[in-house]
Design an enzyme around this catalytic site. Structure first.
Site, mmCIF file in Angstrom:
data_model
loop_
_atom_site.group_PDB
_atom_site.id
_atom_site.type_symbol
_atom_site.label_atom_id
_atom_site.label_comp_id
_atom_site.label_asym_id
_atom_site.label_seq_id
_atom_site.Cartn_x
_atom_site.Cartn_y
_atom_site.Cartn_z
ATOM 1 N N LYS A 28 0.841 -1.190 0.000
ATOM 2 C CA LYS A 28 0.000 0.000 0.000
ATOM 3 C C LYS A 28 0.877 1.242 0.000
ATOM 4 O O LYS A 28 1.949 1.249 0.594
ATOM 5 C CB LYS A 28 -0.917 -0.006 1.232
ATOM 6 C CG LYS A 28 -1.929 1.105 1.281
ATOM 7 C CD LYS A 28 -2.960 0.884 2.389
ATOM 8 C CE LYS A 28 -2.389 1.053 3.772
ATOM 9 N NZ LYS A 28 -3.420 0.960 4.827
ATOM 10 N N LYS A 85 -7.400 -6.064 -2.032
ATOM 11 C CA LYS A 85 -8.286 -5.210 -1.245
ATOM 12 C C LYS A 85 -8.742 -4.031 -2.093
ATOM 13 O O LYS A 85 -7.982 -3.530 -2.931
ATOM 14 C CB LYS A 85 -7.566 -4.676 -0.007
ATOM 15 C CG LYS A 85 -7.148 -5.718 0.987
ATOM 16 C CD LYS A 85 -6.097 -5.197 1.966
ATOM 17 C CE LYS A 85 -6.325 -3.788 2.441
ATOM 18 N NZ LYS A 85 -5.205 -3.290 3.273
#
Length: 382
Positions: A28, A85
């Site tokens: 991320k 995700k």
């Protein structure tokens, strides 16, 4: 068992997270917001560096066009990650997005991220389950405006986890979490707790991951859950060594005294439909840690207050004995707690106070192995 997810932005950070025991490596970019995607080339590099030692997840920033979304997910899957995700929007087309991504669920573990500070819609959880999604994660969109635990209390978070479990979904909790939040969130039974800022020096999520900070979070999330708890300890077995009593030399007492809250309680008809004052006094005998001046050495009174709030969230309870038993059981879920004394009093029934006081013990490991000791482990499951 609750897993520790560490969000990283490079192979170097991935190595630090691995070295200090992270269960899931999450790719991320914190500079791009709460759920910013890393370039796929960097994701591929991290996957190669991890080399199967731990599962790797990647973030996909959901495009407005569903057809483009499928394309972006396909590209992320091609990097070799185990999880993907994405932020599930609270929009009228959310069901359409879930349906469009459903075919990918057979190839990768899809995790829908729901932002707790943007009006989360838990009614979408059944749709995720029907589509074959792996799980759902609660996070915060605005990291500077409070932690997840500030936005949703422990009772609400536990309810989210329970709903996910009932639907066969894994549950995740994240959102500007700090080290003291870890033991408090463990009681929810979440599948995963995710961290970024807490792993960085000075809590700066845009800074580099720090080994000492990461090790602290790892130590606060046990690799295995603790011993099962006996509903009632039989003191007659003390002399035969089946139950190990707390020692005054190696325990501290963490307490919450005179904590008064309104709640619905009572077996009489007139006690239903309105609240009355209930006072809690809780004393927990806690195994002393190594004395380090950090969260490893602390059993927080917040855990006791959280347990009470979870009980309150369940609605009307007829008997104060039930409240006391549930509270004792919840506190004893924490591995370092050896025993707990719980006193629950109703303050609006008589001029004084009426209630119950109980003491519950943790069964020693040797007691469960002994052929002569009662089968407390089975009793704890009933």
């Amino acid at each position: 068992m609750t897993l520790m997810l560490a969000s990283v932005l490079s192979r170097e950070e991935a190595e630090i997270a691995l070295a200090h025991g992270a269960d899931i490596i999450d790719c991320k970019d914190p500079a791009r917001g709460a759920l910013g995607a890393l370039p796929l080339a960097q994701v591929s590099e991290i996957v190669a560096a991890v080399n199967g030692r731990r599962p790797v997840s990647a973030v996909v920033e959901l495009p407005h066009d569903v057809a483009h979304a499928r394309r972006d997910f396909e590209a992320a899957i091609a990097t070799g990650v185990e999880y993907v995700k994405f932020a599930l929007p609270v929009t009228p087309d959310a069901d359409e997005i879930i349906e469009a991504l459903a075919p990918l669920a057979a190839r990768v573990k899809l995790v829908a991220v729901i932002f707790a500070d943007l009006g989360p819609d838990f009614d979408l959880l059944p749709a995720l389950a029907r589509a074959g999604f792996h799980g759902a994660m609660l996070d915060t969109a605005h990291k500077g405006k409070g932690r997840l635990i500030d936005i949703m209390n422990i009772g609400d978070l536990s309810e989210f986890v329970a709903k996910c479990r009932a639907l066969g979904l894994a549950s995740g909790l994240a959102g500007a979490l700090e080290p003291p939040d870890a033991p408090r969130l463990l009681v929810t039974g979440a599948s995963v707790i995710g961290f970024r800022g807490a792993l960085c020096a000075h809590g700066d999520r845009r800074g580099a991951i720090d080994g000492r900070a990461t090790a602290l979070i790892r130590d606060l999330i046990p690799l295995e859950r603790g011993e099962k708890v006996a509903p009632v300890a039989d003191w007659s077995h003390l002399g035969r060594g089946y139950i190990q009593p707390p020692s005054a030399n190696d325990t501290d007492c963490v307490f919450l005294h005179d904590y008064v809250v309104p709640m619905e309680v009572g077996a009489y008809a007139h006690e239903y439909g309105h609240t009355q004052r209930v006072r809690f006094n809780v004393d927990a005998d806690v195994a002393r840690a190594n004395g380090a001046d950090d969260m490893r050495s602390v059993f927080s009174y917040d855990v006791i207050m959280d347990a009470i709030k979870m009980i309150l969230a369940g609605g009307h309870i007829a008997m104060v004995e039930t409240i006391a038993e549930r509270l004792a059981e919840s506190v004893l879920l924490h591995e370092r707690v050896r025993s707990v004394t719980v006193q629950v009093e109703k303050l609006d029934v008589a001029p004084g106070a009426v209630g119950v006081k109980i003491r519950r013990e943790r069964v020693h490991e040797d007691a469960r192995r002994s052929p002569y000791a009662p089968n407390y482990a089975d009793a704890a499951e009933d």
